[in-house]
Structures are given as C-alpha cells and as structure tokens.
Scaffold this motif. Structure first.
Motif, mmCIF file in Angstrom:
data_model
loop_
_atom_site.group_PDB
_atom_site.id
_atom_site.type_symbol
_atom_site.label_atom_id
_atom_site.label_comp_id
_atom_site.label_asym_id
_atom_site.label_seq_id
_atom_site.Cartn_x
_atom_site.Cartn_y
_atom_site.Cartn_z
ATOM 1 N N LEU B 21 0.838 -1.209 0.000
ATOM 2 C CA LEU B 21 0.000 0.000 0.000
ATOM 3 C C LEU B 21 0.872 1.259 0.000
ATOM 4 O O LEU B 21 0.585 2.226 -0.716
ATOM 5 C CB LEU B 21 -0.931 0.012 1.220
ATOM 6 N N VAL B 22 1.940 1.224 0.793
ATOM 7 C CA VAL B 22 2.854 2.373 0.862
ATOM 8 C C VAL B 22 3.521 2.594 -0.492
ATOM 9 O O VAL B 22 3.576 3.724 -1.001
ATOM 10 C CB VAL B 22 3.912 2.164 1.975
ATOM 11 N N THR B 25 1.135 3.984 -3.046
ATOM 12 C CA THR B 25 0.848 5.387 -2.710
ATOM 13 C C THR B 25 1.983 6.292 -3.184
ATOM 14 O O THR B 25 1.733 7.362 -3.757
ATOM 15 C CB THR B 25 0.652 5.537 -1.183
ATOM 16 N N LEU B 26 3.224 5.861 -2.969
ATOM 17 C CA LEU B 26 4.379 6.656 -3.392
ATOM 18 C C LEU B 26 4.434 6.775 -4.914
ATOM 19 O O LEU B 26 4.750 7.848 -5.451
ATOM 20 C CB LEU B 26 5.681 6.039 -2.853
#
Lengths: 194, 97
Positions: B21-22, B25-26
């Motif tokens: 998820l991180v 997102t990035l």
C-alpha cells in the motif's frame, strides 16, 4: 475423515457487528455518488478543474494517505494482539492509530487554513466546491472514527475485550478501515488525476 | 513464546500488504508530483493511478477488513463498491479526453 471433522466451518459474515456493515455500505454509497459527481462535473470544464487542482498540496495529501494507511495497519495489529489476549499491547496499537488519526486532522486543517487564507470558498468555483465538500465530509468521518477508536481503546483498557470476545473492537476497526478506503480513492481522484 | 510466534505469523500477510500500500501510494504521488500527467499520456496514467487505488481498496477489504476467505456475497461487497465508482470515473475521464 478426521480432516473433515476438524476443518473450520465456512465463515459467511464479515468481522464485527453486521449493523456496522449496513452503515458502512450506506456511507460508501454516498461517497460513490460524490466521486461520480466530481468526475462528471469535471467534464463540463476540464481546463478549470486542472488549473485549480494544481493549487492543491500533493505533499500534504501524500502524508495524509500514508498516515491513514499506517493507522489502519495499527488497528489490524491491535486486533491481532487482543486475539492473543495481549490487552496492553492492543491498547498501545490503538493509541498509535489514534495518534495517526490526529496527525491526519492536523495536516488537513493546515491545508484548509492555507486555502481559506487565499480566499478559497465553497462558492469560488465548481472544483473548490467539490474539493472542500468532499474532503470535509471525509474529515468528519475521520473525527467520528477517532471517537469510536478512543471508545474501543478505553473499553480494551478496562478489560472488556479478550481473545474469545472482541466483536466491539472488530466493529470499530472495520469502520476505521472504511475511512481509510474512501481516502484511497479520494486522493488520486481529487489531487492527482487530470 | 508461542503466542508471540502466532501473532507474528498471522501478521505477516498484513505487513506485506501494508508495505505494498505504501509503495503504490508513493508511485501515485510521484506520477502527480513529477507532472507526468500532461500531454497524450495523461488519460492512460490517470487511469493507471485509479487502477492502483482500486487495487489498494481491494487489499484493504481483503486483508484489513477481513473479507478474504469469506463465503457468500459479503466476500465481494468491497470489490463491488470499488467497481461502481471506478467504472463511472473511468467513463467520465475517458469522455472528457
């Protein structure tokens, strides 16, 4: 034969109280209408939407997205801890999730202060009308989610939940994940897509 | 000790999902921040970013909300929700060019 006897029965209902899922579906339906309305309203004046979208702070939106994702993960950890009867650990994870929620509110509030200082209002144009109403509606859900998480943390501290009974924590948790889920669509739609 | 091991084992898929998820997102932020959404590729990249968001939503539903492994209609409730606004947004952005 023994495998059949020991196999876990199929689970048909999601974690938490079923009533919260009905509430969540209603909330998600409202946000879906909001998102579709934004996308179709944008068709009327793409250039204007793109121009004012460029005034938004994508860095702040990135911080807020990471904040909510991290907060959701912390709630998952809190639930995993209570399933092992680790009450203190569970409370700590819930407090960490609450801290992330508070950080979201601070960053979002700073964005609002900046925009209001620039003279942005609901009536400024259609883009800002959608931006302010969509994000503030979500902001209110973060506040409600934090109230729920705080109540769950307090009850956990008081010993209300255990490995065998933690439906209340699951219920609060899925509501918080819904708040995260909505932001995951809102972030690219309002801040990035053009 | 066993309790700690059980918690760690149970958390492993969720930790991997969190890291994914991180990363997504990035990537989404980078697409917007480095102004990649200009010119002829704007629509394709916008829809790609939307696709990332839908994948992230499904991961939240499956692993964080605990829908993965359910039997029956509740298994697909988040997927259904993601597809409805996802389809409408795709149509609106495609028509807008």
């Amino acid at each position: 034969m023994s495998a059949t006897l020991t196999a876990a029965p199929p689970v048909r209902y999601p974690p938490g109280d079923l009533a919260i899922w009905i509430f969540i579906l209603a909330e998600l339906a409202v946000f879906a209408i909001f998102f579709a309305s934004y996308a179709f309203a944008r068709m009327g004046d793409v250039a204007m939407f793109n121009e004012y979208q460029a005034t938004l702070d994508k860095g702040a939106a990135l911080i807020n997205t990471l904040t909510l994702i991290t907060s959701s993960y912390f709630v998952v950890r809190a639930l995993a801890a209570i399933r092992e009867d680790q009450r203190k650990t569970s409370v700590r994870w819930l407090l960490a999730a609450l801290a992330m929620g508070a950080l979201f509110l601070v960053v979002k509030s700073a964005e609002y202060v900046h925009h209001f200082g620039e003279g942005v209002r609901l009536s400024s144009n259609t883009f800002y009308m959608f931006y302010l109403s969509l994000t503030f509606f979500h902001f209110l859900h973060v506040v409600l989610g934090m109230v729920i998480l705080a109540a769950v943390a307090l009850k956990t501290h008081q010993g209300a939940y255990s490995a065998s009974e933690h439906t209340g924590m699951e219920t609060g948790g899925v509501y918080w994940h819904m708040v995260d889920l909505v932001w995951l669509i809102l972030f690219p739609l309002v801040y990035v897509m053009r | 000790m066993n309790t700690v091991m059980n918690t760690q084992t149970a958390m492993r898929p969720c930790t991997r999902v969190y890291l994914l998820l991180v990363v997504l997102t990035l990537v989404t932020f980078a697409v917007g921040h480095f102004d990649l959404l200009s010119g002829s590729r704007a629509l394709v990249l916008s829809l790609l970013v939307l696709g990332f968001a839908l994948i992230k939503g499904q991961l939240i539903g499956d692993f964080f909300m605990g829908l993965k492994g359910l039997r029956g209609p509740w298994r697909f409730v988040i997927l259904l929700w993601l597809l409805i606004p996802g389809t409408l947004i795709t149509i609106a952005f495609t028509l807008a060019g």
